[in-house]
Design a protein around this motif. Structure first.
Motif, PDB file in Angstrom:
ATOM      1  N   VAL A  13      48.719  25.359  29.411  1.00  0.00           N
ATOM      2  CA  VAL A  13      47.463  26.089  29.250  1.00  0.00           C
ATOM      3  C   VAL A  13      47.389  27.250  30.237  1.00  0.00           C
ATOM      4  O   VAL A  13      47.761  27.105  31.399  1.00  0.00           O
ATOM      5  N   ALA A  14      46.907  28.390  29.758  1.00  0.00           N
ATOM      6  CA  ALA A  14      46.554  29.492  30.655  1.00  0.00           C
ATOM      7  C   ALA A  14      45.071  29.322  30.958  1.00  0.00           C
ATOM      8  O   ALA A  14      44.233  29.370  30.057  1.00  0.00           O
ATOM      9  N   LEU A  15      44.755  29.110  32.217  1.00  0.00           N
ATOM     10  CA  LEU A  15      43.382  28.851  32.659  1.00  0.00           C
ATOM     11  C   LEU A  15      42.868  30.063  33.423  1.00  0.00           C
ATOM     12  O   LEU A  15      43.462  30.480  34.405  1.00  0.00           O
ATOM     13  N   GLN A  16      41.774  30.618  32.927  1.00  0.00           N
ATOM     14  CA  GLN A  16      41.137  31.745  33.612  1.00  0.00           C
ATOM     15  C   GLN A  16      39.734  31.307  34.003  1.00  0.00           C
ATOM     16  O   GLN A  16      38.920  30.966  33.147  1.00  0.00           O
ATOM     17  N   HIS A  17      39.474  31.266  35.298  1.00  0.00           N
ATOM     18  CA  HIS A  17      38.127  30.958  35.778  1.00  0.00           C
ATOM     19  C   HIS A  17      37.791  31.991  36.842  1.00  0.00           C
ATOM     20  O   HIS A  17      38.486  32.134  37.843  1.00  0.00           O
ATOM     21  N   GLY A  18      36.745  32.722  36.583  1.00  0.00           N
ATOM     22  CA  GLY A  18      36.402  33.858  37.440  1.00  0.00           C
ATOM     23  C   GLY A  18      37.449  34.939  37.244  1.00  0.00           C
ATOM     24  O   GLY A  18      37.807  35.272  36.126  1.00  0.00           O
TER      25      GLY A  18
END
Length: 150
Positions: free
Chosen positions: A102-107
């Motif tokens: 998974v590519a996780l983008q947070h902020g």
């Protein structure tokens, strides 16, 4: 009598081999509804971009999908892109398991993580590993038809 019995046995084996040699498959379908928990809080207004409503395996059904939401109290966007998956060896009678990449983008931060999954009784549960800084759990229902011979 032996010749008739032998011919019957040979005919049965030939017929059985033909049926077993045909390809078969299962059809998986998903409603497109995901429940997303971020640090034990359920995110509201999660939008899921579904790559396919149905498919023959989890790759066809999930890979390429995206989840968009907002982290509570922080107001930051959370985006999860399902890039690939690697199933574990299937053990008969046990739930299916493996890892989603998974590519996780947070902020403003984007990272690539492995998220283990477990599929049991029509429920897909994908979660971050124990040692992760943040705890994310994704759940969705997947309906499957019995495998059939085409």
């Amino acid at each position: 009598m032996r010749k008739i019995l032998f011919l019957f046995l040979l005919f049965s084996m030939t017929l059985f081999a033909e049926v077993m040699g045909k390809s078969g498959g299962c059809t998986l379908t998903q409603s497109g509804n995901f429940t997303v928990q971020y640090d034990n809080r359920v995110l509201k207004d999660v939008h899921y971009i579904m790559p396919a409503k149905s498919g023959g395996n989890f790759r066809e059904l999930f890979v390429g999908g995206e989840l968009h939401g907002v982290i509570p109290k922080k107001g930051k966007k959370l985006v999860l892109k399902l890039l690939d998956y690697k199933p574990n060896v299937r053990i008969k009678g046990k739930p299916k398991t493996g890892i989603f990449i998974v590519a996780l983008q947070h902020g403003s931060k984007t990272e690539r993580i492995d998220m283990p999954y477990i599929f049991d009784a029509g429920l897909m549960k994908i979660h971050t590993k124990q040692q992760a800084d943040i705890h994310i759990v994704l759940t969705t229902k997947v309906a499957y038809s019995l495998c059939h011979v085409k």
